[in-house]
Design a protein around this motif. Structure first.
Motif, short mmCIF file in Angstrom:
data_model
loop_
_atom_site.label_atom_id
_atom_site.label_comp_id
_atom_site.label_asym_id
_atom_site.label_seq_id
_atom_site.Cartn_x
_atom_site.Cartn_y
_atom_site.Cartn_z
N GLN A 1 -10.84 -2.80 6.17
CA GLN A 1 -10.22 -3.13 4.89
C GLN A 1 -11.11 -4.08 4.13
O GLN A 1 -11.45 -5.16 4.62
N PHE B 1 0.84 -1.20 0.00
CA PHE B 1 0.00 0.00 0.00
C PHE B 1 0.87 1.25 0.00
O PHE B 1 1.85 1.34 0.76
N TYR C 1 -9.49 1.29 11.21
CA TYR C 1 -9.76 1.20 9.78
C TYR C 1 -10.54 -0.09 9.53
O TYR C 1 -10.46 -1.05 10.28
N LEU D 1 -8.71 -3.07 11.28
CA LEU D 1 -7.32 -2.85 11.64
C LEU D 1 -7.22 -1.64 12.56
O LEU D 1 -7.78 -0.58 12.29
N LEU E 1 -7.84 0.57 2.57
CA LEU E 1 -8.15 0.85 3.97
C LEU E 1 -8.95 2.14 4.06
O LEU E 1 -8.58 3.15 3.46
N PHE F 1 -5.02 5.99 1.91
CA PHE F 1 -4.37 4.83 1.32
C PHE F 1 -4.82 4.62 -0.12
O PHE F 1 -5.98 4.89 -0.47
#
Lengths: 117, 112
Positions: free
Chosen positions: B37, A91, B35, B90, B43, A107
């Motif tokens: 995912q 990432f 987060y 996460l 994310l 991200f």
């Protein structure tokens, strides 16, 4: 608005090949940070590198190298002589610096790298 | 080494249940983050906290709440779990405003 684009969804290479993972970002700010993280099959994201917007020097760490080019808003990651252990999702992330209590990471969607033996 | 731990690696809950996900960090970090995912989405930030009892909404806070009563612990709460909250969650912590975030191993939550 901030945005990080990792156009390569999946890459498959054979061991010992070199591979470059692309990252393109968008931001209106002149001050920001860029990051790369690795997520192996175990799931935990591992921090690899942080680069601030004023430092365009390329960085090398063992088989890993990073190429930061503000002119093209890119922060690409190259693995030299890839190994099976490099197989992971990678990432790229962007963090703007602004007034306030803290700042957020944005991200990209990640690139799955599969290194075949 | 920074250590971020999450209470469960895998969790299965039923629709409508209240779910608590716990995160603990041992490095006295000011900032903590949650987060989720999902495949193809990367994310996405749910909530973050920059101090004890302080919290801010991230990009997708709907259906979630958080609690930070102690500096080292940051909890994510699903008030009434729904199937669209099935995901990998996460947790991360960060020492200051601009540094790198350190992540826990993740909790894979399935809501049936």
């Amino acid at each position: 608005a901030q945005k990080v684009t990792q156009a390569q969804t999946e890459i498959s290479v054979v061991e010992k090949e070199d591979v470059t993972l692309d990252c393109v970002y968008e931001t209106r700010d002149t001050t920001y940070y860029l990051f790369w993280y690795k997520q192996p099959p175990s799931g935990e994201l591992v921090f690899l590198i942080r680069r601030n917007s004023f430092d365009e020097q390329n960085e090398i760490s063992g088989r890993y190298s990073w190429n930061f080019q503000k002119s093209t808003s890119s922060f690409n990651f190259t693995i030299t002589a890839s190994q099976v252990v490099d197989s992971a999702v990678y990432f790229c992330a962007l963090s703007e610096i602004y007034g306030g209590a803290t700042n957020k990471l944005i991200f990209g969607t990640g690139t799955l790298l599969a290194v075949q033996p | 080494d920074v250590k971020v731990t999450q209470s469960s690696r895998y969790l299965v809950k039923r629709t409508g249940e209240k779910v608590f996900l716990e995160c603990v960090q041992d490095m006295d970090h000011e900032n903590m983050f949650w987060y989720r995912q999902d495949p193809g989405l990367g994310l996405r930030l749910i909530y973050f906290s920059y101090d004890v009892k302080m919290k801010e909404k991230g990009d997708i806070p709907e259906g979630y709440s958080v609690s930070r009563e102690k500096k080292e612990r940051f909890s994510l709460i699903l008030e009434s779990a729904s199937t669209n909250q099935t995901s990998m969650y996460l947790c991360a912590s960060r020492r200051d405003r601009v540094g790198e975030q350190y992540f826990g191993p993740g909790t894979r939550l399935t809501v049936t």
